[in-house]
Design a protein around this motif. Structure first.
Motif, PDB file in Angstrom:
ATOM      1  N   LYS A 191       0.824  -1.211   0.000  1.00 43.16           N
ATOM      2  CA  LYS A 191       0.000   0.000   0.000  1.00 43.16           C
ATOM      3  C   LYS A 191       0.855   1.255   0.000  1.00 43.16           C
ATOM      4  CE  LYS A 191      -4.044  -1.957   2.203  1.00 43.16           C
ATOM      5  NZ  LYS A 191      -4.939  -1.919   3.348  1.00 43.16           N
ATOM      6  N   GLU A 240      -3.425   2.270  -6.797  1.00 43.05           N
ATOM      7  CA  GLU A 240      -4.709   2.807  -6.339  1.00 43.05           C
ATOM      8  C   GLU A 240      -4.643   3.309  -4.894  1.00 43.05           C
ATOM      9  OE1 GLU A 240      -7.241   3.248  -8.439  1.00 43.05           O
ATOM     10  OE2 GLU A 240      -5.893   2.433  -9.953  1.00 43.05           O
ATOM     11  N   SER A 241      -3.563   3.001  -4.198  1.00 42.19           N
ATOM     12  CA  SER A 241      -3.429   3.404  -2.800  1.00 42.19           C
ATOM     13  C   SER A 241      -3.252   4.922  -2.705  1.00 42.19           C
ATOM     14  CB  SER A 241      -2.219   2.697  -2.192  1.00 42.19           C
ATOM     15  OG  SER A 241      -1.866   3.280  -0.961  1.00 42.19           O
ATOM     16  N   PRO A 242      -3.973   5.572  -1.772  1.00 43.47           N
ATOM     17  CA  PRO A 242      -3.822   7.022  -1.603  1.00 43.47           C
ATOM     18  C   PRO A 242      -2.377   7.438  -1.301  1.00 43.47           C
ATOM     19  CG  PRO A 242      -5.740   6.236  -0.392  1.00 43.47           C
ATOM     20  CD  PRO A 242      -5.013   5.027  -0.898  1.00 43.47           C
ATOM     21  N   LYS A 282      -0.387   7.295  -4.530  1.00 43.15           N
ATOM     22  CA  LYS A 282      -0.768   8.431  -5.372  1.00 43.15           C
ATOM     23  C   LYS A 282      -0.093   9.709  -4.884  1.00 43.15           C
ATOM     24  CE  LYS A 282      -5.193   6.693  -7.008  1.00 43.15           C
ATOM     25  NZ  LYS A 282      -6.643   6.881  -7.053  1.00 43.15           N
ATOM     26  N   LYS A 283      -0.012   9.870  -3.568  1.00 40.62           N
ATOM     27  CA  LYS A 283       0.635  11.051  -2.990  1.00 40.62           C
ATOM     28  C   LYS A 283       2.133  11.045  -3.301  1.00 40.62           C
ATOM     29  CE  LYS A 283      -0.755  12.717   0.990  1.00 40.62           C
ATOM     30  NZ  LYS A 283      -0.987  12.900   2.453  1.00 40.62           N
TER      31      LYS A 283
END
Length: 108
Positions: free
Chosen positions: A51, A90-92, A95-96
């Motif tokens: 993640k 797809e993990s926040p 993405k960050k």
């Protein structure tokens, strides 16, 4: 015991015929090697994903878009110790991290 005349008089293949046979074997071996390379490249690299990971451990990130080799986006991070890990795109957190890396390159 004497050899029979047929065994002693067996014709030898001409030099060009032997060369052609060797060339045919070489081409077949090269074709097989090329097919093996294609097969290993045409698959997803990431079987399991994380993640996220703290950005301070990341040296570089490679993002591979979906294509004929794999039907999903893959994010592979190379860590500072040389280890490669797959991250869930797809993990926040991932993405960050990607957003930070992209913006870091755009600040001039």
């Amino acid at each position: 015991m004497a050899r029979t005349a047929t065994a002693a008089a067996a014709p030898r293949a001409p030099g060009f015929l032997r060369a052609a046979l060797l060339l045919l074997l070489l081409v077949a071996a090269c074709r097989q090697a090329a097919e093996e390379n294609v097969v290993t490249e045409l698959r997803c690299q990431c079987l399991e994903t994380m993640k996220g990971i703290h950005p301070r451990y990341i040296q570089s990130v490679k993002v591979t878009s979906p294509g004929p080799h794999c039907d999903r986006t893959e994010v592979i991070a190379t860590l500072k110790n040389g280890q490669k890990v797959c991250l869930n795109p797809e993990s926040p957190l991932v993405k960050k991290i990607l957003d930070k890396l992209l913006n870091k390159g755009n600040t001039n």
